[in-house]
Scaffold this active site. Structure first.
Site, mmCIF file in Angstrom:
data_model
loop_
_atom_site.group_PDB
_atom_site.id
_atom_site.type_symbol
_atom_site.label_atom_id
_atom_site.label_comp_id
_atom_site.label_asym_id
_atom_site.label_seq_id
_atom_site.Cartn_x
_atom_site.Cartn_y
_atom_site.Cartn_z
ATOM 1 N N GLU A 116 0.831 -1.211 0.000
ATOM 2 C CA GLU A 116 0.000 0.000 0.000
ATOM 3 C C GLU A 116 0.866 1.261 0.000
ATOM 4 O O GLU A 116 0.546 2.247 -0.665
ATOM 5 C CB GLU A 116 -0.946 -0.026 1.204
ATOM 6 C CG GLU A 116 -2.038 -1.093 1.032
ATOM 7 C CD GLU A 116 -2.931 -1.248 2.252
ATOM 8 O OE1 GLU A 116 -4.112 -0.902 2.156
ATOM 9 O OE2 GLU A 116 -2.450 -1.721 3.292
ATOM 10 N N GLU A 136 -4.483 -9.148 3.889
ATOM 11 C CA GLU A 136 -5.146 -8.746 5.141
ATOM 12 C C GLU A 136 -6.381 -9.560 5.498
ATOM 13 O O GLU A 136 -6.690 -9.732 6.680
ATOM 14 C CB GLU A 136 -5.549 -7.259 5.080
ATOM 15 C CG GLU A 136 -4.409 -6.292 5.235
ATOM 16 C CD GLU A 136 -3.702 -5.950 3.924
ATOM 17 O OE1 GLU A 136 -2.949 -4.976 3.911
ATOM 18 O OE2 GLU A 136 -3.913 -6.661 2.915
#
Length: 722
Positions: A116, A136
């Site tokens: 990210e 995640e």
């Protein structure tokens, strides 16, 4: 003390290289993220800095957000950053919105928050072997640093959904083909290329791209909505008991429909809510419990280094032996497979070949790799080649006299340092090694079927097994990508012993009036891959009766003596293999309920002298699940109390990886603690009065309930027997 940091070095070319430093994988702790923010602000203020390169120390970009911080945040031990502070204020407004361009130089890992951060840079240069992904969802949350918004804009919605919902990482080569990274270079060219790229952006030779606002890869709105609708249907089908995949799809949709900034805010708020969900707490517990299985007091804390295992021999080429051989050759271990005659040997080698060919068909292995892997396997009919073997795994049928003879032979033919392991699932190892003098190197290596696929390895030590042998097997387990748990020696060891009440309690309640299929449906709805009766069909009634006899011999006071399976066996119903058990099976082995079983159930009830209890017929699924699983919890408590297992979290991993207990419930002991130890005790106590001693809570459980101590707490745990 700060947990990790970043370092900054400004070159004469005017490029500031910011390096993430937090061994071993440069995880993004809150300290690292704040340090990254400070370095960025400094770089933006300095006149001698034209552009920025972000990288990670020691060949790893970043393994993602620091998972140990989850527990601290959930338990209120660490103050929560305000919603949107990291993903919007730092990563979007400061990094991506910077007045100077930045390029991510990616090697090793760029996972979760690591990827990210990289996606917020204005360019990405990677090595071909780097691993990129957003895993995640495996922890019960969603990407929380802008991943739900930027990944679809870089690789398209379909690929982004696949990567996020399946936690699927990709290599640098594929990332380049998809447009996730802008160039591929060798590790020694990485920083140089990234610096040049950053300067090229400054000088307008390369485009200055903000991923958040890219739209060329996004499908038209109507098409995007159809893709999202399909993803929702799949998520509901494949993960019916969890919410976070659906939340993730909603967050992605928000960004496409209302714009990326709105998507970021929805992501930040959703991440915050999911962080405190039961699913997230359970999956974070599993994450750490899995890593803790290889820490064994009195074994792994002695400073022993694993010895090198270069050659392995396996005795028996049946389903288990061939599966174990497959697992070993897949990890580049040369394997000798011994059988008693040519036909059995050919069948064993053919099974290994078929296991490997299945990988080729699924695209997981090339033909060349298949040939190379199969060449590591050598078939033999005698012990001549066993002189230089470092580890032998016996995987023959469960017959004590045969195993005793084999171990006596192995002692003669193998070197004195060779580890002698048995894959037995129930027989006492002291009995197996009775005729040998090598008790210090006899150990259980209990794989679960199919051995090349199931992730658990039970390492069984007797009181005489040397710690060195256990350390060696832990290392082999890790190398063949298994999660090993070290357990003590008893009937059924940890997994099978803990789960024998699973079928027992189900059989008891069928005799008392519950429907076979209702029990199975309640268990699968709870998250089990199959209920106790479908499992009995799969294992086969012959095996079920034989193992039942082992438990009856060893634990007569708590075995329920149901006649149901024996009655069905007499009528040639033996489970899936005979196409008739509790279910009937078509030619594709698809199971369907069989009304015929009612006659066997009636006969079993007559023999047990029971009449159906009308109250049982009205039971809710939740009650059925507790009636089936709380006896398992009770037995797990005995396994802990006797020192067969080292810690409760090992039993959580054993239940998930050995029996398919749903990971999002945290494992058998974690789940029991979520119900409350007093509640578990009171239910068992109530049933023991109603249905007999089978349900009687053990002393370990009773003591903890009286003191209000959780089952998973190590405090006051009985000292390990070994």
């Amino acid at each position: 003390m700060a947990k990790g940091t970043t370092e900054m070095e400004v070159g004469v070319d005017g490029v500031a290289v910011i390096t993430i430093v937090n061994p071993p994988v440069n995880s993004l702790s809150v300290d690292v993220l704040l340090s990254l923010k400070n370095r960025y602000e400094e770089a933006l203020q300095r006149n001698d800095v034209k552009a920025i390169v972000v990288t990670g120390a020691r060949g790893k970009f970043s393994g993602g957000f620091d998972i140990s911080a989850f527990g601290a945040l959930q338990g209120g031990k660490r103050e929560q950053p305000k919603v949107g502070y990291i993903s919007i204020e730092i990563i979007t407004d400061l990094l991506e919105g910077a007045t100077k361009p930045s390029v991510a130089a990616i090697d090793g890992l760029a996972l979760g928050g690591g990827l990210e951060v990289a996606m917020a840079c204005h360019g990405r240069i990677s090595t071909s072997t780097a691993q990129l992904g957003l895993p995640e969802l495996q922890l019960g949350v969603i990407p929380g640093f802008g991943g739900t918004q930027r990944l679809p804009r870089l690789v398209g919605l379909t690929k982004a959904l696949e990567m996020i919902l399946l936690s699927k990482s990709i290599k640098g080569e594929e990332a380049y083909a998809l447009g996730l990274v802008d160039a591929l270079v060798s590790p020694d060219e990485l920083l140089k290329t990234a610096r040049r790229w950053a300067l090229d952006i400054v000088e307008f030779r390369k485009p200055w791209i903000k991923s958040l606002y890219k739209t060329d890869k996004l499908e038209p709105l109507g098409e995007a909505k159809e893709i999202l609708k399909f993803a929702r249907a799949q998520a509901k089908k494949q993960a019916a008991n969890v919410q976070h995949p659906l939340v993730c799809i909603d967050v992605i949709e928000e960004g496409i429909v209302s714009g990326p900034r709105a998507g970021l805010w929805k992501e930040a708020n959703s991440f915050q809510a999911l962080l405190f969900s039961d699913t997230c707490k359970s999956l974070v517990h599993v994450f750490f419990a899995q890593r803790a299985t290889s820490k064994v007091p009195g074994v792994t804390d002695l400073g022993l280094a694993p010895r090198k295992i270069t050659k392995v021999a396996i005795l028996g080429g049946g389903l288990m032996g061939s599966g174990i051989a497959t697992a070993l050759v897949l990890s580049n271990y040369p394997v000798i497979l011994k059988e008693v005659n040519e036909n059995f040997l050919k069948a064993g080698i053919d099974r290994v070949r078929a296991n490997l060919q299945s990988r080729v068909r699924k695209g997981k292995m090339t033909e060349e790799k298949f040939e190379r892997t199969l060449s590591l396997l050598k078939g033999v009919l005698d012990y001549e080649c066993f002189k230089d073997v470092d580890l032998v795994i016996e995987a023959v049928i469960e017959k004590v006299s045969l195993k005793q003879q084999i171990f006596s032979d192995l002692e003669k033919y193998c070197s004195p340092h060779c580890i002698l392991a048995s894959n037995t699932s129930t027989i006492d190892l002291n009995l197996i090694g009775e005729r040998t003098k090598s008790h210090d190197r006899i150990v259980g290596a209990h794989f679960f079927s199919p051995a090349h696929i199931m992730p658990l390895l039970e390492i069984v030590r007797t009181q005489r097994t040397s710690p060195q042998v256990v350390v060696d097997l832990l290392d082999v387990g890790k190398k063949i990508r298994k999660t090993p748990i070290v357990v003590g020696n008893c009937t059924g060891f940890a997994v099978n012993r803990m789960f024998f009440p699973y079928t027992q309690s189900a059989l008891l309640f069928v005799d008392c009036g519950l429907d076979v299929y209702k029990i199975d449906r309640a268990c699968t709805k709870f998250g089990m891959p199959m209920g106790p009766f479908r499992l009995a069909d799969l294992v086969g009634f012959g095996v079920a009766v034989a193992t039942g006899m082992q438990y009856l011999e060893n634990f007569p006071e708590r075995v329920y003596k149901s006649m149901l399976i024996s009655i069905m066996l007499e009528d040639k119903r033996a489970g899936e293999a005979t196409r008739k058990g509790f279910y009937k099976y078509d030619e594709k082995r698809k199971a369907s309920p069989d009304p015929e079983i009612m006659k066997y159930v009636e006969k079993s009830r007559n023999m047990a002298g029971t009449t159906p209890d009308p109250q049982l017929m009205k039971l809710a699924d939740k009650d059925i699940v507790e009636m089936v699983f709380l006896p398992v919890v009770n037995e797990a408590c005995r396994v802990l109390d006797e020192g067969i297992a080292v810690k409760a979290s090992d039993l959580d991993i054993a239940s998930i990886m050995g029996m398919g207990f749903p990971p999002y419930r945290g494992g058998i002991m974690f789940w029991a603690d979520s119900l409350g130890v007093k509640y578990v005790h009171s239910r068992l106590e109530e049933w023991s009065k109603q249905y007999g001693e089978f349900f009687k809570p053990c002393s370990y459980l009773a003591e903890r309930a009286a003191k209000g101590i959780s089952l998973s707490s190590p405090a006051n745990q009985a000292k390990a027997r070994l």
